[in-house]
Write a protein that holds these residues in place. Structure first.
Motif, mmCIF file in Angstrom:
data_model
loop_
_atom_site.group_PDB
_atom_site.id
_atom_site.type_symbol
_atom_site.label_atom_id
_atom_site.label_comp_id
_atom_site.label_asym_id
_atom_site.label_seq_id
_atom_site.Cartn_x
_atom_site.Cartn_y
_atom_site.Cartn_z
ATOM 1 N N GLU A 62 0.863 -1.198 0.000
ATOM 2 C CA GLU A 62 0.000 0.000 0.000
ATOM 3 C C GLU A 62 0.884 1.227 0.000
ATOM 4 O O GLU A 62 1.827 1.297 0.785
ATOM 5 C CB GLU A 62 -0.903 -0.035 1.234
ATOM 6 C CG GLU A 62 -1.689 1.201 1.514
ATOM 7 C CD GLU A 62 -2.711 1.537 0.430
ATOM 8 O OE1 GLU A 62 -2.569 2.635 -0.148
ATOM 9 O OE2 GLU A 62 -3.611 0.739 0.170
ATOM 10 N N ASP A 63 0.594 2.195 -0.869
ATOM 11 C CA ASP A 63 1.451 3.380 -0.940
ATOM 12 C C ASP A 63 0.970 4.542 -0.068
ATOM 13 O O ASP A 63 1.647 5.551 0.039
ATOM 14 C CB ASP A 63 1.679 3.833 -2.381
ATOM 15 C CG ASP A 63 0.395 4.137 -3.117
ATOM 16 O OD1 ASP A 63 -0.700 4.059 -2.520
ATOM 17 O OD2 ASP A 63 0.476 4.448 -4.316
ATOM 18 N N SER A 64 -0.149 4.395 0.593
ATOM 19 C CA SER A 64 -0.642 5.428 1.494
ATOM 20 C C SER A 64 -0.206 5.122 2.927
ATOM 21 O O SER A 64 -0.578 4.091 3.487
ATOM 22 C CB SER A 64 -2.180 5.496 1.435
ATOM 23 O OG SER A 64 -2.696 6.167 2.566
ATOM 24 N N GLU A 122 -4.142 0.340 -6.910
ATOM 25 C CA GLU A 122 -3.343 1.424 -7.483
ATOM 26 C C GLU A 122 -2.051 1.595 -6.697
ATOM 27 O O GLU A 122 -2.038 2.120 -5.599
ATOM 28 C CB GLU A 122 -4.144 2.735 -7.473
ATOM 29 C CG GLU A 122 -5.339 2.694 -8.394
ATOM 30 C CD GLU A 122 -6.133 3.982 -8.385
ATOM 31 O OE1 GLU A 122 -5.832 4.883 -7.582
ATOM 32 O OE2 GLU A 122 -7.078 4.067 -9.186
ATOM 33 N N LEU A 123 -0.951 1.137 -7.298
ATOM 34 C CA LEU A 123 0.372 1.298 -6.722
ATOM 35 C C LEU A 123 1.134 2.336 -7.538
ATOM 36 O O LEU A 123 0.680 2.730 -8.607
ATOM 37 C CB LEU A 123 1.112 -0.041 -6.708
ATOM 38 C CG LEU A 123 0.438 -1.140 -5.875
ATOM 39 C CD1 LEU A 123 1.111 -2.477 -6.113
ATOM 40 C CD2 LEU A 123 0.453 -0.774 -4.395
ATOM 41 N N GLY A 146 -1.954 -3.528 -8.718
ATOM 42 C CA GLY A 146 -1.944 -4.702 -7.858
ATOM 43 C C GLY A 146 -2.180 -5.978 -8.651
ATOM 44 O O GLY A 146 -1.691 -7.048 -8.280
ATOM 45 N N ILE A 147 -2.912 -5.877 -9.749
ATOM 46 C CA ILE A 147 -3.159 -7.048 -10.602
ATOM 47 C C ILE A 147 -1.847 -7.520 -11.237
ATOM 48 O O ILE A 147 -1.556 -8.723 -11.266
ATOM 49 C CB ILE A 147 -4.218 -6.739 -11.675
ATOM 50 C CG1 ILE A 147 -5.584 -6.519 -10.992
ATOM 51 C CG2 ILE A 147 -4.296 -7.857 -12.707
ATOM 52 C CD1 ILE A 147 -6.677 -6.048 -11.927
ATOM 53 N N HIS A 148 -1.029 -6.587 -11.711
ATOM 54 C CA HIS A 148 0.271 -6.973 -12.279
ATOM 55 C C HIS A 148 1.168 -7.582 -11.202
ATOM 56 O O HIS A 148 1.900 -8.534 -11.468
ATOM 57 C CB HIS A 148 0.955 -5.784 -12.943
ATOM 58 C CG HIS A 148 0.258 -5.339 -14.183
ATOM 59 N ND1 HIS A 148 -0.286 -4.091 -14.331
ATOM 60 C CD2 HIS A 148 -0.003 -6.004 -15.342
ATOM 61 C CE1 HIS A 148 -0.857 -4.000 -15.517
ATOM 62 N NE2 HIS A 148 -0.703 -5.146 -16.148
ATOM 63 N N LEU A 149 1.110 -7.044 -10.002
ATOM 64 C CA LEU A 149 1.876 -7.620 -8.895
ATOM 65 C C LEU A 149 1.413 -9.041 -8.618
ATOM 66 O O LEU A 149 2.227 -9.947 -8.450
ATOM 67 C CB LEU A 149 1.743 -6.754 -7.638
ATOM 68 C CG LEU A 149 2.382 -7.328 -6.374
ATOM 69 C CD1 LEU A 149 3.885 -7.537 -6.555
ATOM 70 C CD2 LEU A 149 2.088 -6.435 -5.176
#
Length: 130
Positions: free
Chosen positions: A10-12, A57-58, A63-66
């Protein structure tokens, strides 16, 4: 209470703190948090987790690509991957499932209070993979 280990991507900073405190303090999870997909892959390579929770959203990828990259990295071993998003789920579902996402949690509905629904979704995903 469980002692499941989860990787939170998570980027937040606010969400990291809120989710970590709720899952650790109220639900007994061990949470390791990172802000980027690259950090997640690095930690995933050196540590073992019962579940990965990632924001959709990263900073540099979704997150799907991750999820897809981690699915390839584990060579058939099943580590549940939960997509945590504020976006509408319907347009994401097919691509996410193909990438290895196990479950979805909406930030808008489940990112408040003690996060009971979120914690339950994590437990169910882990137990289903065992």
């Amino acid at each position: 209470m469980s002692s499941y280990s989860v990787l939170l991507v998570e980027d937040s900073e606010f969400m990291i703190e809120h989710v970590s405190q709720a899952l650790e303090g109220k639900h007994g999870f061990e949470v390791e948090a990172v802000a980027t997909a690259d950090e997640a892959r690095a930690v995933f390579d050196t540590s073992t987790f019962d579940c990965v929770i990632s924001s959709y959203e990263l900073l540099n990828e979704s997150g799907i690509h991750l999820a897809a990259s981690l699915e390839e990295a584990v060579d058939g071993a099943s580590v549940p991957f939960i997509l945590f998003t504020g976006n509408p789920l319907e347009p994401l579902v097919e691509e996410a499932l193909e990438a290895g996402v196990s479950a979805f949690v909406s930030k808008s509905n489940h990112a408040t209070g003690e996060m009971n629904v979120f914690a339950n979704r994590i437990r169910l995903a882990i137990e289903a993979a065992e």
